[in-house]
Design an enzyme around this catalytic site. Structure first.
Site, PDB file in Angstrom:
ATOM      1  N   GLU A   1     -14.929  55.298  33.014  1.00  0.00           N
ATOM      2  CA  GLU A   1     -15.126  54.423  31.848  1.00  0.00           C
ATOM      3  C   GLU A   1     -14.275  54.942  30.689  1.00  0.00           C
ATOM      4  O   GLU A   1     -14.772  55.576  29.745  1.00  0.00           O
ATOM      5  CB  GLU A   1     -16.603  54.407  31.458  1.00  0.00           C
ATOM      6  CG  GLU A   1     -16.950  53.341  30.439  1.00  0.00           C
ATOM      7  CD  GLU A   1     -18.423  53.363  30.039  1.00  0.00           C
ATOM      8  OE1 GLU A   1     -19.033  54.441  30.020  1.00  0.00           O
ATOM      9  OE2 GLU A   1     -18.945  52.285  29.730  1.00  0.00           O
TER      10      GLU A   1
ATOM     11  N   ASP B   1     -23.494  59.879  31.004  1.00  0.00           N
ATOM     12  CA  ASP B   1     -22.086  59.703  30.627  1.00  0.00           C
ATOM     13  C   ASP B   1     -21.613  61.025  30.027  1.00  0.00           C
ATOM     14  O   ASP B   1     -22.027  61.404  28.918  1.00  0.00           O
ATOM     15  CB  ASP B   1     -21.975  58.549  29.621  1.00  0.00           C
ATOM     16  CG  ASP B   1     -20.527  58.182  29.337  1.00  0.00           C
ATOM     17  OD1 ASP B   1     -20.230  56.977  29.247  1.00  0.00           O
ATOM     18  OD2 ASP B   1     -19.704  59.109  29.218  1.00  0.00           O
TER      19      ASP B   1
ATOM     20  N   GLU C   1     -28.977  55.293  28.932  1.00  0.00           N
ATOM     21  CA  GLU C   1     -27.810  56.141  28.694  1.00  0.00           C
ATOM     22  C   GLU C   1     -27.741  56.619  27.247  1.00  0.00           C
ATOM     23  O   GLU C   1     -27.614  55.798  26.323  1.00  0.00           O
ATOM     24  CB  GLU C   1     -26.532  55.366  29.001  1.00  0.00           C
ATOM     25  CG  GLU C   1     -25.262  56.167  28.727  1.00  0.00           C
ATOM     26  CD  GLU C   1     -24.005  55.319  28.721  1.00  0.00           C
ATOM     27  OE1 GLU C   1     -24.036  54.193  28.192  1.00  0.00           O
ATOM     28  OE2 GLU C   1     -22.988  55.781  29.269  1.00  0.00           O
TER      29      GLU C   1
ATOM     30  N   GLN D   1     -20.874  58.690  34.420  1.00  0.00           N
ATOM     31  CA  GLN D   1     -19.619  58.121  33.919  1.00  0.00           C
ATOM     32  C   GLN D   1     -18.790  59.236  33.290  1.00  0.00           C
ATOM     33  O   GLN D   1     -19.352  60.220  32.779  1.00  0.00           O
ATOM     34  CB  GLN D   1     -19.891  56.996  32.899  1.00  0.00           C
ATOM     35  CG  GLN D   1     -20.513  55.757  33.550  1.00  0.00           C
ATOM     36  CD  GLN D   1     -20.921  54.725  32.547  1.00  0.00           C
ATOM     37  OE1 GLN D   1     -21.451  55.038  31.472  1.00  0.00           O
ATOM     38  NE2 GLN D   1     -20.692  53.448  32.867  1.00  0.00           N
TER      39      GLN D   1
HETATM   40  O1  LIG Z   1     -20.706  52.921  26.049  1.00  0.00           O
HETATM   41  C1  LIG Z   1     -20.876  53.375  27.185  1.00  0.00           C
HETATM   42  O2  LIG Z   1     -20.499  54.509  27.582  1.00  0.00           O
HETATM   43  C2  LIG Z   1     -21.603  52.583  28.196  1.00  0.00           C
HETATM   44  O3  LIG Z   1     -21.597  52.984  29.339  1.00  0.00           O
HETATM   45  C3  LIG Z   1     -22.358  51.325  27.791  1.00  0.00           C
HETATM   46  O4  LIG Z   1     -22.876  50.733  28.931  1.00  0.00           O
HETATM   47  C4  LIG Z   1     -21.542  50.318  27.063  1.00  0.00           C
HETATM   48  O5  LIG Z   1     -21.422  50.581  25.752  1.00  0.00           O
HETATM   49 MG    MG Z   2     -21.028  55.012  29.488  1.00  0.00          MG
END
Ligand SMILES: O=C(O)C(=O)[C@H](O)CO
Ligand code: MG
Length: 266
Positions: free
Chosen positions: A243, A181, A146, A207
């Site tokens: 998240e 993300d 990520e 995410q």
């Molecule tokens: O920080 C994030 O966005 C995450 O998804 C990591 O897994 C945790 O820091």
């Molecule tokens: Mg993340």
């Protein structure tokens, strides 16, 4: 259909950790993710999942000494044995929790990293991820990488989408996928829809969070309804991890997710 997973590290913190599974289910989530399961016996977590009727969709490998500021081991030269142990431990938990994917955090570059140091981290990262993907493949699971924004995590080794895609190519393992993300991508690069479309074949997990405050998706500069419908149109059948840090209470802030089965009522 978009399937939302509650990130229990950030959401439902009004409850003790083991009570968050039921709280998430009660709010309409069918999946959960969190950073690290290792403070709990895997069987205790497995029964929390079963009793709440939710799936474990993601968690992270042991990240090194988190309290001391470490943020993953995967790219750290000299820590390869510890990383390999972390892979085995994460896959032990993934087996117990029936979790299809685990996230291998890359780790931090030294502040004064020169070109040689960066190259050493890159070579270590590729070799470690090849090992991790190989072990995970034996169990039919995926390993995710990520890109994380360097405002929140200064020095994090993997921070841009093109860098991640190059690592996926270098490792060349079908079960090594992108943890995309959207919050981090917006902070670092923007152009979210085109990144989503270009990188869609490599995506193993998504995410979301509002930008810039990392509150609910409907707080801030990103219009998630357009991105989530683009994701559906692309045929995404994975999970979308929520998240974010609720601006007020978790349940009060779930109105943005009503269209995807979340409820705000108590
Ligand atoms: O920080 C994030 O966005 C995450 O998804 C990591 O897994 C945790 O820091
Ligand atoms: Mg993340």
């Amino acid at each position: 259909m978009i399937r939302l997973a509650a990130n229990l590290t950030m959401l439902f913190t009004e409850h003790g950790f083991l009570d968050r599974f039921a709280a998430a289910a009660d709010a309409g989530f069918r999946g959960v993710e969190y950073l690290f399961p290792y403070d709990h016996d895997p069987q205790v977590l497995a029964s929390s999942l079963r009793e709440a009727g939710v799936e474990q969709v993601l968690f992270n490998l042991p990240p090194g000494d988190w309290e001391a500021g470490e943020r993953g081991l995967a790219s750290l030269p000299g820590r390869e044995a510890e990383f390999r142990d972390a892979v085995i431990e994460a896959l032990r938990y993934a087996e117990a929790l029936d979790c299809p994917r685990v996230h291998a955090m890359a780790g931090l570059l030294p502040v004064d990293a020169d070109a040689y140091t960066r190259a050493h981290h890159q070579a270590t990262y590729v070799a470690n991820l090849r090992f991790a993907a190989g072990e995970a493949a034996k169990a039919g699971r995926q390993v995710l990488i990520e890109p994380i924004n360097t405002r929140d995590m200064p020095g994090y080794f993997l921070s841009r989408q093109a860098q991640a895609m190059a690592v996926l190519e270098a490792v060349g393992a079908d079960n090594l996928r992108l943890q995309f993300d959207l919050y981090h991508c917006q902070v670092m690069e923007g152009d979210l829809t085109r990144h989503l479309e270009r990188q869609f074949p490599a995506i193993g997990h998504i995410q979301i969070a509002g930008v810039p405050q990392r509150h609910e998706p409907d707080v801030g500069e990103v219009h998630y309804p357009a991105l989530l419908s683009r994701l559906e149109a692309l045929g995404y059948d994975g999970w979308v991890g929520c998240e974010y840090r609720p601006a007020a209470g978790t349940r009060q802030g779930l109105g943005w997710g009503r269209a995807h089965g979340l409820t705000t009522d108590h």
